[in-house]
Design an enzyme around this catalytic site. Sequence first.
Site, PDB file in Angstrom:
ATOM      1  N   THR A 516       0.738  -0.739  -0.505  1.00 13.60           N
ATOM      2  CA  THR A 516       0.039  -0.191   0.345  1.00 13.60           C
ATOM      3  C   THR A 516       0.972   1.248   0.334  1.00 13.60           C
ATOM      4  OG1 THR A 516       0.120   0.543   2.437  1.00 13.60           O
ATOM      5  CG2 THR A 516      -1.609  -1.366   1.835  1.00 13.60           C
ATOM      6  N   GLY A 625      -0.209   7.328 -16.230  1.00 11.56           N
ATOM      7  CA  GLY A 625      -0.407   6.997 -14.902  1.00 11.56           C
ATOM      8  C   GLY A 625       1.248   7.288 -14.526  1.00 11.56           C
ATOM      9  N   LYS A 643      12.946   8.429  -0.165  1.00 12.35           N
ATOM     10  CA  LYS A 643      13.811   7.050  -0.813  1.00 12.35           C
ATOM     11  C   LYS A 643      15.497   7.877  -0.339  1.00 12.35           C
ATOM     12  CE  LYS A 643      11.016   5.996  -4.740  1.00 12.35           C
ATOM     13  NZ  LYS A 643      10.787   6.570  -5.943  1.00 12.35           N
TER      14      LYS A 643
END
Length: 782
Positions: A516, A625, A643
């Site tokens: 998720t 996308g 990150k």
Amino acid sequence: MAKVVHKFGGSSLSSATRYQAVANIVLSQCQPGDCVVVSAAGKTTNTLVKLWQSHEQSDVRAFNDILLQLENHQRELIDALFHGDRHAELLAQLLNELQTIAAESESGRLHNASLLAHGEVWSARVLSNFLQQQGVASRALDARKLFTLNDGTLLHAQNREACHGAVTTDEIHVVTGFIAADNQGVTVTLGRNGSDYSATLLASYLDASQVAIWTDTQGVFSTDPRKVANAIKYSKVCRGQAELLARLGNPVLHAKTLSPLKDTDIKLQVRSSYDPDALGTEIVKAGYSKEKRFITTFEQLDLLRVEQLHSGEVKQLSQLIQHSIHHFVKAGEAYLLVPSAYSNLIINRLEHRANLVESQVQGFAVVAPEQDVTHLMAQAQELLAEHQIVKRFTLQEQNYSLVLTDQVIDSDLLALLHEKLINKGRELAVIVAGIGNVGQVFIEQCQKQITKLSEHFDLKLVGLLRSESMLFCPSGLNLSAWQTQWQNEAVAYSEQELFARIKELDYEHKVVIDITASEPFSELYPQFVEHDCHLISANKYAGTAKQSWYLSLRQQLQERDLLWRYNTSVGAGLPVNFALADLQNSGDTVSKIEGVFSGTLSWLCSSYNGSCAFSELVLQAQEMGYTEPDPREDLSGRDMQRKLLILARDLGIELELENIELEPLMPEALALGSWQDFLAQTELLDNFYAQKYQQAAAQNGVLRYTGKLELQDDGKVHAKVGVAIVPVGSAIANLTPGDNIFVIHTKWYEQNPLVIQGPGAGKEVTASGIHSDLFWLCQNLK
Ligand code: ASP
Ligand code: MG
């Protein structure tokens, strides 16, 4: 309401700190009306046994020394835990008792069991007083008023009445373990380690709902976890196997503990008082758990063959030596396996009926489901032959087998046996959270991976979660029809239900795979760990949470021997985390990491050439996308900042997100307001970008959005994500639109850095990156 009986053993009460920990457990887990059974603190019973021996040997000096030792230990506890009048009273009471002991010894009136009883009496008194001092209504109860035996047999009806009479609903009762009384009111004991038995007896008399045995290990393991690092903690063990293990001398379960629970629905749990949040092991009725595999070792045993062993005799003999005795029949003859130290005593007691068959032997037993016993035994024999272990005796029964040997089964050999017999074919339950693009591909790739891992693991996909629904199938979902199953059987998602279902899973290992992008879901990680789940995350939130939270999660994982992988949270499937780990493991030091860690920003910057407005590219990317639903998530640079933080922490650097300088790829005004506001002002973005682009060109460079982490020699860290002008022709400038690049400078890769480059997003590469984590996990559990 049904009562719960908790039992705390000596190791849970060995110091003032341990008493405090126990009191905290009682505070959080007990209701008025519950009972807390306690053993003697630490090694007090052993010390009392020595005191008795010195008394018998009339060794006055030793007697006084040991008595002083007991006094000091109790005094330390009282001093550390109490103040004021209570302190004075408890101390006076203790000194008074010690004086009586000394006087009784002198006058020859000292009585063995009554002497031993002091250990438990002191524990109950200290704990109940400590609870009272904290404002908890509690009372010490002497089990001699509850349990009466007539000639060694418990008077159940009478005891039941006594227990119901003594246990009220308005307080917590702290009950002495180990001791009881005979018909005349004289103290007797229930045998060494008898407090567990006291707890289950009390629970059965009170018709309690549950017994929790709090000890110093986290539950029942496949083998001794102190000897074999990857011993498996089982969340459920059925009573039959637990009883057998107890008879074979398992250190956690004692022989008599389970008997009072027979024919009742009382649940028994083994939990760690050192880690009260851990789930422990539940001992369940037959049929409520799969049968598991175990190896128990023996040392210093004698094997006796006994003629006409009467029923009940084994029990009497174990009572005599205060130790559980394993007995079995082979070829029509009855055998006893007894600690060598006691075999003379037993041989004498059995008066010519016992023959010593083997003396001073070692060995092990394998407990396993019936269908496995024969082939496991064959494998064990092979391994013994390879290691030139001399067998003296073997036995094969329906649900276990045992081997007696000359040599001790040391930790190394035990680890090998465990590896070969237990670790192969273990079950791993997989729960996947997030079944969007990546999740679906992950499940599609599962079948192939399951076959690949099947030599070591029986992998089952048991749960699927989305924000609103969830589907659990403890025996494993059908991988070729999971979508239909999902449509027909998924139920509403709730955290409570989720953890209830996880708790029910009867697997050696469990892993939650978080695909998720949800921050609240990542906040559940500590609870997954409490439920003994390993973690794999593509989600970046846990890895970039506050340092203190992150460290405590790591520590919690370590304490429970659980693993956490998050390879895909940076660079999707690119092996960045592997490379960093390898470099560090090989003695290299990383000095700088720079690069482009966002597929979206990489695509935008590399595609822009001034021919169309930057905002048009953003909208195009959104349509394909490539971006987050709101592309400002990408433009803000937050994602890359996260990150970079994950990479930094992988290098062992303690850093917070705010410590990484962040320069967004858009003017500040656009970050605020709605997406509609943004669309109305795109020219702000276009001008912002065009201006920077021209600046770069003027310097003969190109514009890229990069992250940089620099470690200076003085230990200072500099971290930044933002817009950078990079020289034309450099690796970063030449990046294929959409790719990620990690340029790693180290001691060995200094002039010519190590470069990892390739697609850093996309469902296939991300899903296979998650499989790589899963594979790694299985390798490391092996
Ligand atoms: N204190 C007793 C013993 O050490 C009973 C127990 O610990 O369960 O054997
Ligand atoms: Mg004990």
